[in-house]
Scaffold this motif. Structure first.
Motif, short mmCIF file in Angstrom:
data_model
loop_
_atom_site.label_atom_id
_atom_site.label_comp_id
_atom_site.label_asym_id
_atom_site.label_seq_id
_atom_site.Cartn_x
_atom_site.Cartn_y
_atom_site.Cartn_z
N LYS A 176 -26.09 -2.01 13.96
CA LYS A 176 -25.76 -3.02 14.96
C LYS A 176 -27.03 -3.60 15.59
CE LYS A 176 -24.10 -3.05 19.68
NZ LYS A 176 -23.51 -2.25 20.73
N THR A 177 -27.94 -2.73 16.03
CA THR A 177 -29.15 -3.22 16.71
C THR A 177 -30.08 -3.93 15.73
OG1 THR A 177 -30.31 -1.09 16.52
CG2 THR A 177 -29.04 -1.49 18.54
N TRP A 178 -30.08 -3.51 14.48
CA TRP A 178 -30.90 -4.15 13.45
C TRP A 178 -30.46 -5.61 13.27
CZ3 TRP A 178 -34.72 -5.32 10.54
CH2 TRP A 178 -34.54 -6.00 9.35
N GLU A 179 -29.18 -5.82 13.07
CA GLU A 179 -28.66 -7.17 12.86
C GLU A 179 -28.90 -8.05 14.10
OE1 GLU A 179 -26.31 -8.45 10.22
OE2 GLU A 179 -27.19 -6.87 9.00
N LEU A 180 -28.61 -7.52 15.27
CA LEU A 180 -28.80 -8.28 16.50
C LEU A 180 -30.27 -8.61 16.74
CD1 LEU A 180 -26.22 -6.46 18.80
CD2 LEU A 180 -26.01 -8.77 17.86
N SER A 181 -31.15 -7.68 16.43
CA SER A 181 -32.60 -7.90 16.60
C SER A 181 -33.09 -9.00 15.67
CB SER A 181 -33.38 -6.61 16.33
OG SER A 181 -33.04 -5.63 17.26
N LEU A 182 -32.61 -8.99 14.44
CA LEU A 182 -32.98 -10.02 13.47
C LEU A 182 -32.49 -11.39 13.96
CD1 LEU A 182 -34.55 -10.02 10.85
CD2 LEU A 182 -32.41 -9.71 9.62
N ILE A 183 -31.28 -11.44 14.48
CA ILE A 183 -30.73 -12.69 15.01
C ILE A 183 -31.58 -13.19 16.18
CG2 ILE A 183 -28.78 -13.71 16.26
CD1 ILE A 183 -26.95 -11.83 14.55
N LEU A 184 -31.93 -12.29 17.11
CA LEU A 184 -32.75 -12.71 18.26
C LEU A 184 -34.06 -13.34 17.82
CD1 LEU A 184 -32.38 -9.92 20.98
CD2 LEU A 184 -31.81 -12.34 21.20
N ALA A 219 -25.01 -19.74 19.68
CA ALA A 219 -25.96 -18.63 19.74
C ALA A 219 -27.18 -18.98 20.59
CB ALA A 219 -26.38 -18.21 18.34
N LEU A 220 -27.70 -20.19 20.42
CA LEU A 220 -28.89 -20.59 21.17
C LEU A 220 -28.61 -20.71 22.66
CD1 LEU A 220 -30.34 -23.21 18.68
CD2 LEU A 220 -31.53 -21.16 19.49
N THR A 221 -27.42 -21.13 23.02
CA THR A 221 -27.11 -21.28 24.44
C THR A 221 -26.57 -20.00 25.06
OG1 THR A 221 -24.90 -22.14 23.92
CG2 THR A 221 -26.66 -23.76 24.28
N ASN A 222 -26.31 -19.00 24.23
CA ASN A 222 -25.72 -17.76 24.75
C ASN A 222 -26.46 -16.52 24.26
OD1 ASN A 222 -23.93 -16.25 26.22
ND2 ASN A 222 -22.31 -16.33 24.67
N ARG A 223 -27.78 -16.56 24.30
CA ARG A 223 -28.57 -15.40 23.89
C ARG A 223 -28.28 -14.18 24.76
NH1 ARG A 223 -34.51 -17.68 22.23
NH2 ARG A 223 -33.69 -19.68 21.62
#
Length: 186
Positions: free
Chosen positions: A145-153, A29-33
């Motif tokens: 979808k955008t909520w989960e991805l935003s939290l991950i970012l 995840a860190l190398t593929n933001r």
């Protein structure tokens, strides 16, 4: 040592906090933001504050109710609406749960399940207000979808740095919480 060297050491310390399974997930995840950013392309966008934390939110009390005021708009821009609320939740709920205070007035909660229930309530309330009151057209599916991805970012930006400050996560639940989200979405 220079900033790049310190950053590398910080990331290494963070990785040591993880199980072998989680380490692989976070490294990917860190190398593929960019994969997360690609998934957010084409999603509904709106004006964002860009630095939503307790220090940038003021509240005025009136006899008829309260007014919320956002200050410090130097990071404002356009993006998926979930980015602002994800940042607020990370600094106000998730990091304080782990014993890390980055906001002037964090909400402390010792029960991780209670924290995640509260987070779920807040993001659903935000979605309802965004669509019903403000009139932003975004489906519940797209919002999730955008909520989960935003939290991950936001987690990818913040959690590895904390190891460099000697922060000790009180529990592995927070890391597992994000590891599970990353596993699902990447």
């Amino acid at each position: 040592p220079g900033a790049a060297s310190r950053s590398k050491e910080t990331c290494q310390k963070f990785m040591q906090m993880l199980s072998a399974d989680e380490r692989l997930i976070w490294q990917s995840a860190l190398t593929n933001r960019s994969a997360i950013h690609k998934k957010l392309r084409g999603c509904t966008t709106t004006l964002l504050h860009g630095d939503v934390c307790a220090g940038n939110i003021g509240i005025r009390n009136y006899d008829s109710g309260i007014e919320v005021i956002f200050i410090d708009w130097d990071r404002a821009g356009f993006g998926v609406p979930a980015l602002d609320v994800a940042e607020l939740i990370l600094v106000t709920y998730l990091l304080p749960y782990a014993g890390i205070v980055v906001s002037p007035k964090p909400i402390h909660e010792n029960d991780f399940e209670a924290v995640t229930v509260r987070i779920d309530e807040i993001q659903h309330r935000y979605y309802n207000r965004l669509t019903q009151i403000i009139g932003v057209s975004i489906s519940e599916n797209e919002w999730s979808k955008t909520w989960e991805l935003s939290l991950i970012l936001h987690a990818l930006s913040v959690l590895p740095m904390l190891a460099g400050f000697g922060a000790k996560l009180r529990t592995q639940k927070l890391l597992r919480y994000f590891s599970d989200k990353i596993r699902i979405h990447l």
